[in-house]
Design a protein around this motif. Structure first.
Motif: not given
Ligand SMILES: Cc1ncc(COP(=O)(O)O)c(C=O)c1O
Length: 394
Positions: A51-63, A268-279
């Motif tokens: 999730g943190i990596e998603a923010f750090e790599t600016n994954q913050t646009k519409y997808d 849904p929020s991209l950072a949450s989606q990336w956190a789900a990938v980690g989970a």
């Protein structure tokens, strides 16, 4: 003027209880709150990291609307390896929590006035969600003797020419009941024969204390074709606040849900989606440990309950709830309207204990408590219930 729809909706009992708990805590009361269905664990470290990596790599646009491809692939892989059912990534729609997955399903499949068969006791939000989406809940009352599981006879008696769907929750909130494959087969085959869709809410599937768990779409290709499977990360990976759920369904239904979601929320929020990938890809051990803890708690609590009088219960095979039958104290208590509301009110105001009244789940003789809380606090909660019952009988 509010809509007619709104006037049909019952406010959430659980939110009402949380509000009271907050008020009492603010006035200095030390309340034990066993009303919440929320894991007391933090999310797995791998989920935090991605999730943190998603923010750090600016994954913050519409997808893309149905969810990130790596996440949909991870979900399809999980369903294949853990639940024995094969879906393509394109059959998956990632949603903002399982609630949203359920509403997407209802919006995609229900026309105004379509009936949805709902086994009782039911999770408190189902009837309201069905009504909001234009459907009519038809209650199919299950019995403690059947461990609160729907039987073919009860299903048949609720079936009418307006039936569109069966909503089944396995493992069940509030009872913790888990259906075996043998129990599911006649129900699923009846739905196949009569063209009834199944919404299978499997959000607690990972928290199962039996050796085997049967996911409905894994039963057969025909079962898969009529089923929308709902699951998510809220309960299994303690990710309640990150709001990630999903559906797996036929391509046609997935496409319809994606279209609806595109107009209503995008994704849904991209950072949450990336956190789900980690989970899903790197947290098996952490999640297994959480399930082991729930299991230990369940065993300790069941043994404590066995020493208490005037309470009956079914040992939960999944989820993290105890559903306690208090019929034995009905004749020693004075109440108007709902018995379970009166019991919960007494427990909260006199014993500083918050639990949920069974009326919220369609069965007024019961109360539900959650053991997604430190064991010693749940044990203390049971002691308070025991003291309350003894005071009534004194
Ligand atoms: C049976 C059931 N389905 C769905 C949900 C909703 O899950 P989420 O928080 O992912 O929306 C809950 C939450 O309590 C639940 O108990």
């Amino acid at each position: 003027m509010l809509s007619k729809k709104v006037s049909q909706i019952t406010p959430s009992y659980t939110i009402g209880i949380s509000t009271k708990v907050k008020e009492l805590r603010a006035s200095g009361q030390n309340i034990i709150d066993l009303s919440i269905g929320e894991p007391d664990f933090f999310i797995p470290p791998a989920a935090t990291k991605s999730g943190i990596e998603a923010f750090e790599t600016n994954q913050t646009k519409y997808d893309v609307v149905p969810g990130l491809m790596p996440l949909r692939k991870a979900i399809a892989e999980k369903l294949y390896t853990e639940n024995n059912v094969s879906y393509l990534a394109s059959d998956i729609v990632v949603t903002s929590g399982a609630k949203h997955a359920i509403t997407n399903t209802l919006l995609a499949l229900l026309d105004q006035g379509d009936e949805v068969i709902l086994p009782v006791p039911y999770w408190t939000s189902y009837p309201e969600m069905i009504k909001i989406c234009g459907g009519v809940p038809v209650y199919a009352v299950t019995h403690a003797a059947d461990q609160f599981k729907l039987t073919l006879e009860t299903l048949k008696s609720a079936h009418t020419e307006k039936t569109k769907m069966l909503l089944i929750n396995n493992p069940s909130n509030p009872t913790g009941a888990v259906y075996s494959r043998e129990e599911l087969l006649p129900i699923v085959n009846y739905c196949i024969e009569h063209k009834i869709y199944i919404l299978s809410d499997e959000i607690y599937e990972r928290i199962c204390y039996l050796d085997t768990y049967t996911s409905i779409p894994s039963i057969s290709e025909e079962a898969k074709a009529i089923t929308v499977l709902v699951n998510g990360l809220s309960k299994s990976a303690a990710m309640t606040g990150l709001r990630i759920g999903y559906t797996a369904s036929s391509p046609e239904i997935a496409k319809a849900m994606s279209m609806i979601q595109g107009h209503l929320v995008s994704h849904p929020s991209l950072a949450s989606q990336w956190a789900a990938v980690g989970a899903l890809t790197a947290s098996k051990e952490v999640i297994d440990n959480m399930v082991d803890v729930y299991k230990e708690r369940r065993e300790a609590l069941v043994s404590q309950l066995n020493d208490m009088t005037d309470i009956s219960y079914i040992t939960p095979d999944g989820a993290f709830y105890l559903y306690l039958n208090l019929t034995a104290i009905k004749n020693v208590i004075t109440y108007e309207g709902s018995f379970s509301l009166k019991v919960c009110d007494d427990l909260l105001t006199q014993y500083d204990l918050a639990v949920v009244p069974g009326i919220a789940f369609g069965t007024d003789d019961y109360i539900r408590l959650s053991y997604a809380t430190e064991l010693s606090r749940v044990q203390e909660g049971l002691k308070r219930i025991d003291a309350y019952i003894k005071s009534l009988k004194a």
